[in-house]
Scaffold this motif. Structure first.
Motif, PDB file in Angstrom:
ATOM      1  N   TRP A   1     -34.089 118.665 -29.234  1.00 51.79           N
ATOM      2  CA  TRP A   1     -34.435 119.177 -30.577  1.00 51.79           C
ATOM      3  C   TRP A   1     -35.077 118.073 -31.408  1.00 51.79           C
ATOM      4  CZ3 TRP A   1     -32.368 117.338 -35.167  1.00 51.79           C
ATOM      5  CH2 TRP A   1     -32.849 117.972 -36.316  1.00 51.79           C
ATOM      6  N   ALA A   2     -34.509 116.866 -31.352  1.00 48.18           N
ATOM      7  CA  ALA A   2     -35.084 115.746 -32.098  1.00 48.18           C
ATOM      8  C   ALA A   2     -36.520 115.482 -31.637  1.00 48.18           C
ATOM      9  CB  ALA A   2     -34.224 114.496 -31.928  1.00 48.18           C
ATOM     10  N   PHE A   3     -36.740 115.564 -30.330  1.00 46.52           N
ATOM     11  CA  PHE A   3     -38.089 115.340 -29.802  1.00 46.52           C
ATOM     12  C   PHE A   3     -39.075 116.382 -30.330  1.00 46.52           C
ATOM     13  CE2 PHE A   3     -41.279 116.555 -26.648  1.00 46.52           C
ATOM     14  CZ  PHE A   3     -42.015 115.386 -26.600  1.00 46.52           C
ATOM     15  N   PHE A   4     -38.729 117.663 -30.192  1.00 45.66           N
ATOM     16  CA  PHE A   4     -39.660 118.711 -30.614  1.00 45.66           C
ATOM     17  C   PHE A   4     -39.850 118.735 -32.124  1.00 45.66           C
ATOM     18  CE2 PHE A   4     -38.531 120.585 -26.399  1.00 45.66           C
ATOM     19  CZ  PHE A   4     -39.812 120.553 -25.874  1.00 45.66           C
ATOM     20  N   SER A   5     -38.790 118.503 -32.885  1.00 43.76           N
ATOM     21  CA  SER A   5     -38.934 118.463 -34.341  1.00 43.76           C
ATOM     22  C   SER A   5     -39.786 117.278 -34.763  1.00 43.76           C
ATOM     23  CB  SER A   5     -37.568 118.387 -35.018  1.00 43.76           C
ATOM     24  OG  SER A   5     -36.867 119.583 -34.835  1.00 43.76           O
ATOM     25  N   HIS A   6     -39.545 116.129 -34.145  1.00 36.36           N
ATOM     26  CA  HIS A   6     -40.324 114.935 -34.461  1.00 36.36           C
ATOM     27  C   HIS A   6     -41.793 115.130 -34.082  1.00 36.36           C
ATOM     28  CE1 HIS A   6     -40.321 110.651 -35.499  1.00 36.36           C
ATOM     29  NE2 HIS A   6     -41.177 110.482 -34.504  1.00 36.36           N
TER      30      HIS A   6
ATOM     31  N   LEU B   1     -46.442 125.454 -46.564  1.00 37.55           N
ATOM     32  CA  LEU B   1     -46.305 126.300 -45.378  1.00 37.55           C
ATOM     33  C   LEU B   1     -45.967 125.468 -44.144  1.00 37.55           C
ATOM     34  CD1 LEU B   1     -46.676 129.063 -43.889  1.00 37.55           C
ATOM     35  CD2 LEU B   1     -49.032 128.320 -43.509  1.00 37.55           C
ATOM     36  N   TRP B   2     -46.715 124.401 -43.887  1.00 43.27           N
ATOM     37  CA  TRP B   2     -46.485 123.603 -42.690  1.00 43.27           C
ATOM     38  C   TRP B   2     -45.229 122.759 -42.799  1.00 43.27           C
ATOM     39  CZ3 TRP B   2     -48.146 125.237 -38.447  1.00 43.27           C
ATOM     40  CH2 TRP B   2     -49.327 125.977 -38.399  1.00 43.27           C
ATOM     41  N   SER B   3     -44.782 122.477 -44.029  1.00 42.95           N
ATOM     42  CA  SER B   3     -43.500 121.802 -44.205  1.00 42.95           C
ATOM     43  C   SER B   3     -42.346 122.706 -43.817  1.00 42.95           C
ATOM     44  CB  SER B   3     -43.322 121.357 -45.656  1.00 42.95           C
ATOM     45  OG  SER B   3     -44.277 120.400 -46.007  1.00 42.95           O
ATOM     46  N   ILE B   4     -42.496 123.995 -44.014  1.00 40.56           N
ATOM     47  CA  ILE B   4     -41.464 124.960 -43.649  1.00 40.56           C
ATOM     48  C   ILE B   4     -41.559 125.316 -42.172  1.00 40.56           C
ATOM     49  CG2 ILE B   4     -40.670 127.332 -44.040  1.00 40.56           C
ATOM     50  CD1 ILE B   4     -41.564 126.938 -46.993  1.00 40.56           C
ATOM     51  N   VAL B   5     -42.782 125.478 -41.670  1.00 36.67           N
ATOM     52  CA  VAL B   5     -42.990 125.888 -40.277  1.00 36.67           C
ATOM     53  C   VAL B   5     -42.608 124.773 -39.298  1.00 36.67           C
ATOM     54  CG1 VAL B   5     -44.787 126.479 -38.601  1.00 36.67           C
ATOM     55  CG2 VAL B   5     -44.729 127.616 -40.811  1.00 36.67           C
ATOM     56  N   SER B   6     -42.839 123.529 -39.658  1.00 35.67           N
ATOM     57  CA  SER B   6     -42.623 122.405 -38.747  1.00 35.67           C
ATOM     58  C   SER B   6     -41.194 122.341 -38.191  1.00 35.67           C
ATOM     59  CB  SER B   6     -43.005 121.103 -39.455  1.00 35.67           C
ATOM     60  OG  SER B   6     -42.763 119.998 -38.654  1.00 35.67           O
ATOM     61  N   PRO B   7     -40.141 122.331 -39.012  1.00 36.11           N
ATOM     62  CA  PRO B   7     -38.793 122.293 -38.420  1.00 36.11           C
ATOM     63  C   PRO B   7     -38.407 123.585 -37.698  1.00 36.11           C
ATOM     64  CG  PRO B   7     -38.656 122.193 -40.818  1.00 36.11           C
ATOM     65  CD  PRO B   7     -40.096 122.180 -40.447  1.00 36.11           C
ATOM     66  N   ILE B   8     -38.912 124.711 -38.166  1.00 35.76           N
ATOM     67  CA  ILE B   8     -38.632 125.988 -37.490  1.00 35.76           C
ATOM     68  C   ILE B   8     -39.270 125.985 -36.106  1.00 35.76           C
ATOM     69  CG2 ILE B   8     -39.082 128.480 -37.558  1.00 35.76           C
ATOM     70  CD1 ILE B   8     -38.830 128.265 -40.634  1.00 35.76           C
ATOM     71  N   LEU B   9     -40.486 125.493 -36.028  1.00 39.91           N
ATOM     72  CA  LEU B   9     -41.174 125.405 -34.740  1.00 39.91           C
ATOM     73  C   LEU B   9     -40.448 124.450 -33.791  1.00 39.91           C
ATOM     74  CD1 LEU B   9     -43.624 126.540 -33.295  1.00 39.91           C
ATOM     75  CD2 LEU B   9     -44.971 124.655 -34.208  1.00 39.91           C
ATOM     76  N   GLY B  10     -39.854 123.393 -34.324  1.00 36.63           N
ATOM     77  CA  GLY B  10     -39.061 122.486 -33.499  1.00 36.63           C
ATOM     78  C   GLY B  10     -37.870 123.188 -32.867  1.00 36.63           C
ATOM     79  N   VAL B  11     -37.200 124.058 -33.630  1.00 37.84           N
ATOM     80  CA  VAL B  11     -36.063 124.816 -33.102  1.00 37.84           C
ATOM     81  C   VAL B  11     -36.541 125.822 -32.054  1.00 37.84           C
ATOM     82  CG1 VAL B  11     -34.285 126.505 -33.714  1.00 37.84           C
ATOM     83  CG2 VAL B  11     -34.647 124.506 -35.157  1.00 37.84           C
TER      84      VAL B  11
ATOM     85  N   LEU C   1     -39.270 125.694 -30.163  1.00 37.96           N
ATOM     86  CA  LEU C   1     -39.685 124.983 -28.949  1.00 37.96           C
ATOM     87  C   LEU C   1     -38.482 124.477 -28.158  1.00 37.96           C
ATOM     88  CD1 LEU C   1     -42.787 123.006 -30.248  1.00 37.96           C
ATOM     89  CD2 LEU C   1     -42.770 124.926 -28.641  1.00 37.96           C
ATOM     90  N   THR C   2     -37.443 124.032 -28.861  1.00 37.32           N
ATOM     91  CA  THR C   2     -36.221 123.589 -28.176  1.00 37.32           C
ATOM     92  C   THR C   2     -35.573 124.751 -27.439  1.00 37.32           C
ATOM     93  OG1 THR C   2     -35.867 121.878 -29.839  1.00 37.32           O
ATOM     94  CG2 THR C   2     -33.978 122.487 -28.480  1.00 37.32           C
TER      95      THR C   2
END
Length: 131
Positions: A80-85, A108-118, A120-121
């Motif tokens: 998760w740390a990898f994909f979020s980072h 928008l991308w500030s909100i999408v970025s951590p969601i996309l990390g989850v 992808l994990t």
């Protein structure tokens, strides 16, 4: 001695001016995930390499530890740390290029970025566990 005029001056004026937003959260999260990968990820990597060099018994111990619930928690956390980072890093790369500074796009991308990390994990672990 301090000047009487500077005595009432705020030490951190940004705390009174800026409002908390998702861009601040994702920036802090980027640093936290980077540190998490540096410490936990490096520890697991070194243990894995040491287990490989130590022979079948050492590797069996590592494999057992990583397949316990705590081991899976550590591995999922590192991934998760990898994909979020990575997602946050791509967002920062776009900002460094000079794009995405519009308020709506940045939010928008500030909100999408951590969601996309989850997401992808979850997809990564689903791929690993379901094959």
């Amino acid at each position: 001695m301090a000047n009487a005029g500077t005595k009432n001056r705020p030490l951190s004026p940004h705390l009174q001016i800026w409002k908390w937003g998702p861009h601040m959260f994702v920036s802090i999260l980027h640093r936290v995930t980077g540190d998490g990968m540096a410490f936990a990820g490096l520890g697991v990597l070194l243990w894995w390499l040491g287990a490989l060099a130590g022979g079948p018994g050492s590797y069996a111990t590592f494999q057992w530890a990583m397949t316990t619930p705590i081991g899976y928690l550590v591995l999922v956390g590192i991934s998760w740390a990898f994909f979020s980072h990575m997602c946050s890093g791509l967002r920062h790369f776009v900002l460094d290029v000079g794009a995405g500074f519009e308020l709506d796009a940045n939010r928008l991308w500030s909100i999408v970025s951590p969601i996309l990390g989850v997401v992808l994990t979850a997809a990564f672990w689903a791929l690993l566990l379901l094959r």
